[in-house]
Design an enzyme around this catalytic site. Sequence first.
Site, PDB file in Angstrom:
ATOM      1  N   ASP A  36       0.871  -1.172   0.000  1.00  0.00           N
ATOM      2  CA  ASP A  36       0.000   0.000   0.000  1.00  0.00           C
ATOM      3  C   ASP A  36       0.910   1.225   0.000  1.00  0.00           C
ATOM      4  OD1 ASP A  36      -2.033   1.870   0.525  1.00  0.00           O
ATOM      5  OD2 ASP A  36      -3.011   0.576   1.990  1.00  0.00           O
ATOM      6  N   ASP A  43      -3.327   4.623  -2.359  1.00  0.00           N
ATOM      7  CA  ASP A  43      -4.197   5.452  -1.523  1.00  0.00           C
ATOM      8  C   ASP A  43      -4.578   6.733  -2.273  1.00  0.00           C
ATOM      9  OD1 ASP A  43      -5.253   5.714   1.295  1.00  0.00           O
ATOM     10  OD2 ASP A  43      -4.123   7.579   1.164  1.00  0.00           O
ATOM     11  N   GLU A  71      -7.473   3.708  -5.002  1.00  0.00           N
ATOM     12  CA  GLU A  71      -8.603   4.252  -4.248  1.00  0.00           C
ATOM     13  C   GLU A  71      -9.095   5.492  -4.978  1.00  0.00           C
ATOM     14  OE1 GLU A  71      -9.536   5.121   0.429  1.00  0.00           O
ATOM     15  OE2 GLU A  71      -7.735   6.024  -0.416  1.00  0.00           O
ATOM     16  N   HIS A 110      -9.717  -0.988   6.134  1.00  0.00           N
ATOM     17  CA  HIS A 110      -9.209  -0.237   7.291  1.00  0.00           C
ATOM     18  C   HIS A 110      -9.908   1.107   7.459  1.00  0.00           C
ATOM     19  CE1 HIS A 110      -7.192   1.442   3.865  1.00  0.00           C
ATOM     20  NE2 HIS A 110      -6.849   2.486   4.579  1.00  0.00           N
ATOM     21  N   ASP A 111     -10.619   1.572   6.420  1.00  0.00           N
ATOM     22  CA  ASP A 111     -11.346   2.843   6.479  1.00  0.00           C
ATOM     23  C   ASP A 111     -12.847   2.647   6.636  1.00  0.00           C
ATOM     24  OD1 ASP A 111      -9.204   4.584   6.258  1.00  0.00           O
ATOM     25  OD2 ASP A 111      -9.305   4.684   4.073  1.00  0.00           O
TER      26      ASP A 111
END
Length: 551
Positions: free
Chosen positions: A97, A199, A250, A326-327
């Site tokens: 990531d 990200d 993302e 995770h979000d």
Amino acid sequence: MNDWWKKAVFYQIYPKSFNDTNDDGIGDINGIREKLPYLKELGVDALWISPIYLSPQIDNGYDIADYRTIDPMFGTNAEMYQLIEEAHRENLKIVMDFVANHTSDQCVWFQESRKSKDNYFSDFYIWKDAKPDGSAPNNWGSSFGGSAWSWDTSRQQYYLHYYAKEQPDLNWENPTVRAYIYDMMRFWKAKGVDGWRMDVVTSISKDWDFPDNPRPFTTENQQNGPRMHEFIHEMNQEVLKPFSMMSVGESPAAKSTDGHLLVDPQREELDMIFTFEHMHVDRVKGNVNGRWALKPMDLPALKKILASWQKELRGRGWNALYFENHDRARVISRWGNDEEYRYECATAFATVLHGLQGTPFIYQGEEIGMTNPKFAIDEYEDVELRGNYEFYVKQQQTISEEEFLAAVHKITRDNARTPMQWDNSQNAGFSEAAPWFKVNPNYPTINVAADKTSEKSVFKFYQKLIELRHTEELLTEGEFELLYEEDQALFIYKRTYGEAAWYVLANFSDQKQAIPDELQQLTGSFIIKNNQARHSMQETLAPYEAFILAL
């Protein structure tokens, strides 16, 4: 096959909360290595590992100080290289990531950039003079609350940050910035990394006219800037294509109607993107309190959005499928019933997601039906929550503390960040030491060891779903058709491939529901079901019941 990810199932690891082997309360790289047999047993093909680079941890590692150095809290570079090697021996791919939109303010690039307006790193970031009255250059908002601009006393200018003030945005207009990023990607490719989760990659291009947003401190003009596609295509040509690296980006603002522009193989940008669209079906649109203004989940809206992505990307791109990461909070706590029907909920959401065309992403703990905790405000760690609490509750006073906390219990990112629940021993088997973040108090009953031996095992259900992804061509290649789109309780769709037809049915309500009359006549075999008492299509659907019927 170059597009190996089409048949794969990914598992996201949030290292800080996964498994701690040196008993400092923080998960580590050796903790991931230790659990490779578990991940093999589950059946996944690739591990997406959230950032483990050197970081002050203002945003749990999404504020990177050095892209090439592993943070000592997680281990060493040598241990990371060993993890990659061991994972490959187990036929598990490793996807790292990384954040290309911003760095930490502790990154040497920013430390140098803030020193003057005319050094090598000066325009690695986005600096602007104050307005004549000393105020910020425009009214852009930070996603973590307040202005997206912060004043720097040493340089006597404002710098832009879409997130925390400690996360300054990089200036992608500067070709040297792009070259540095691509070189970092090549560095990790040389160590064996198979691909990237990127990200907020669609934020890298900015509108350099810096127009005010219609509403102050919102982020409406801050996505999908004018050179976004150009920059992502360049990254593809420089790194992704020549080194056959898989990519999933993302993309907060993507809609099904324009998502193909990022993932159409002919355009050579990304392989997949994470859309946010389907995760906003419980949000009150346009409300001053942003994501904290909630309403009940709108199931017809969820169905239509997921169906539109299936339709719009078919033949010109590939879907990334997820409900949790995770979000994102635990979906069964957010949209289901995580007490009376926890097993049924967990397996119903999984059935619907894994039956779609695309690549499923499982988030750690999702495969055992982990739930949101219900902590007090001061027990949460997340910078986003703290910033928004300060902005909306304290400063603006547009939402009460009680309403804010109710929303937190549904959707805050920290809901997904409690330590992984391995067994019923102290700290859920995550660590011998006090963990960096509280363990969910329900770990004595909800944990890997208990789930795997349970008659109602979420883990075993996921194993079956993953096996279907590997063996059934229909799931990869089949056509999709949404049925009963306005139904408030049932999610039903049909997948067809050649002569084969599968019906996927789920009851997303606490009430029994009749199967629609025309489907009651169907006969076939149940491929997978979360209610073992089901033997025909005539029986009423139990709460949160789900199954796949092959004609």
